[in-house]
Design an enzyme around this catalytic site. Structure first.
Site, PDB file in Angstrom:
ATOM      1  CB  CYS A  17      -0.992   0.079   1.265  1.00  0.00           C
ATOM      2  SG  CYS A  17      -2.072   1.385   1.356  1.00  0.00           S
ATOM      3  CB  CYS A  68       0.584   1.179   4.280  1.00  0.00           C
ATOM      4  SG  CYS A  68      -1.112   0.686   4.222  1.00  0.00           S
TER       5      CYS A  68
END
Length: 509
Positions: A76, A79
């Site tokens: 991600c 992230c």
């Protein structure tokens, strides 16, 4: 037949402990989960990475009061971009160089890893990153359901940046932590005087002090022919009565191997350099030392810490022994300080007080009160010395113990504010306080988390102390041996009776 069973039980019990002991070849260095984990670059990862196999164990074992869990996915982009922000906050609380250690455990779980699928489902992770807050015990076997109105685990809904995450934490705790805080600056340390329950956090400091003392002994090669016997006595005392189970277990394992590691001819045959692997042994388990103090942390780097943890350890031992062990404990502690505490002035002063004792101790109460009185004499001396050179910890000044706030019934007459500082003590109440404070309350945190204490036959085996050729086993250890022997003897007899009617299936190699 019963006599044969008892002897067989004793043999199997000793054999079991000897075989299960951790020998030098297995003393490999282990990394603590609370220490820094180096990433591929130069920047360290402070957050502890968890997975489905260690999630509960880490939260069950952490000394931290609160915890944050970040659920993320390594693929991600958001992230990856958020990680530096999370790490800025984790730096404050995680690792041996943490600015505010032991308050919050900052962790991460990668939901893109298959091993974590069930774990992430338990927390209903619907987007990345997703952060949760609670006490560590609430994460053990726990989960989060958005449909549940009341939940002990909270979602951190405003944590896009490091500033906002820390601001959310400050609101929860009523604190004022800052991203630029440095160690021992902007401390929010409260005095230990008003809250007797704070001593429960000292169980971690007792482990830290035990591990630190053991490391000092090995680092300075202090095990010599003239100190060998006194160390064995102290280790036997720890293995029988240390408030931490993992310290008892590690000490017993070391004692089992002691004669092999340090035989009586060890120094004459110049084997000292061959025992370097023992330096990696962790006497209180793989995660200790942690590198910081909890109850014993001072507001300055050079105050409290190790000496405080050692005093708590000695007091905890004094309230755990039986009457018949009082003189043994007195000798073990006095000899240990005399031979292995390397602060020269403190060592000599303590041993002088030991030498002034003219008659042997017959009860555990007498020894506990002597140690308490001795500690107060040390505090009185240090209070004057620190005042003269301005080295006292302003948040934790030396004081007469226990203060009135903790034990009003301990005082018969208190002239605490006068220059003479004369106090008349109710020693029965003092002993009652010491027993509760350094006994039940100190061990309460471990008991609640089910990682300490001494329960049943397992505790008997873990607390077993094998006698070396230098010292006899204390009374408490002898009782543990007897209990364990009977249990294993009964088991052995049952096993033999079952085997008589069976043909052997295979040979174990």
């Amino acid at each position: 037949m019963s006599g044969m069973c008892l002897h067989l039980g004793l043999f199997l019990c000793i054999l079991f402990v000897c075989c299960s002991a951790t020998l030098p070849s297995s003393f490999a260095s282990r990394r603590s989960i609370l220490r820094e984990v180096k990433s591929d670059g130069n920047h360290p990862d402070y957050a502890v990475e968890l997975n489905g196999t260690n999630f509960d164990a880490v939260f069950k074992d952490t000394p931290a009061t609160f915890a944050v869990v970040e659920f993320f996915a390594h693929w991600c982009p958001a992230c990856r971009n958020y990680k530096p922000h999370y790490e800025k906050v984790a730096r404050l609380f995680n690792g041996p160089d943490a600015v505010h250690p032991g308050i919050i455990l900052m962790t991460r779980v990668d939901c893109a890893s298959k091993i974590n699928t069930k774990l992430c489902d338990k927390f209903s992770v619907g987007h990345y990153p997703m952060l949760f807050w609670s006490a560590p015990s609430k994460f053990v076997g726990g989960g989060w359901d958005p449909k549940q109105e009341k939940n002990d685990i909270l979602v951190i809904d405003d944590a896009r940046t490091a500033d906002r995450l820390l601001s959310w934490i400050n609101k929860q705790l009523g604190s004022s932590f800052g991203l630029d805080d440095q160690k021992f600056q902007n401390e929010l340390l409260s005095s230990n005087v008003s809250d007797p329950g704070q001593i429960a956090r000292a169980i971690y400091d007792v482990e830290e002090a035990t591990s630190t003392a053991f490391d000092i002994i090995l680092e300075h090669k202090m095990i010599k022919p003239e100190t060998r016997a006194s160390l064995i006595k102290f280790l036997q005392l720890l293995a029988a009565h240390h408030p931490s189970r993992r310290c008892r277990k590690g000490t017993a394992e070391f004692l089992v191997s002691f004669d092999d590691l340090y035989p009586t001819d060890f120094w004459s045959t110049k084997q000292e350099d061959d025992k370097s692997s023992i330096k990696n042994f962790r006497i209180c388990g793989k995660d200790v030392p942690r590198g910081y103090w909890m109850f014993c942390r001072g507001s300055k780097n050079e105050t409290r810490g190790f000496s405080c943890g050692l005093w708590v350890l000695m007091h905890s031992l004094s309230v755990r022994i039986e009457d018949g062990e009082s003189q043994f404990t007195f000798n073990a502690i006095c000899d240990f300080v005399h031979n292995f505490f390397i602060c020269e002035e403190c060592r000599q002063h303590f041993y002088k007080m030991c030498s002034s004792v003219s008659s042997p101790f017959n009860t555990a109460r007498d020894f506990a009160l002597w140690l308490w009185s001795t500690h107060n004499q040390v505090n009185e001396r240090l209070l004057k010395e620190e005042a003269s050179v301005d080295t006292a910890d302003p948040n934790f000044p030396k004081t007469i113990w226990p203060p009135n706030q903790l034990c009003a019934s301990c005082y018969i007459v208190s002239d605490e504010k006068s220059n003479n500082n004369k106090i008349e003590w109710n020693q029965d109440e003092v002993f009652k306080f010491l027993t509760d404070y350094y006994g039940k309350t100190l061990a309460s945190l471990y008991k609640n988390r089910n990682i300490g204490g001494n329960d049943g036959a397992e505790g008997g085996v873990e607390d077993l102390i094998v006698a070396t050729n230098a010292i006899v086993v204390p009374v408490g250890a002898a009782l543990a041996i007897a209990v364990a022997s009977c249990a294993f003897g009964a088991l052995a007899c049952y096993w033999r009776s079952q085997q008589k009617s069976r043909k052997p299936r295979r040979t174990w190699k």
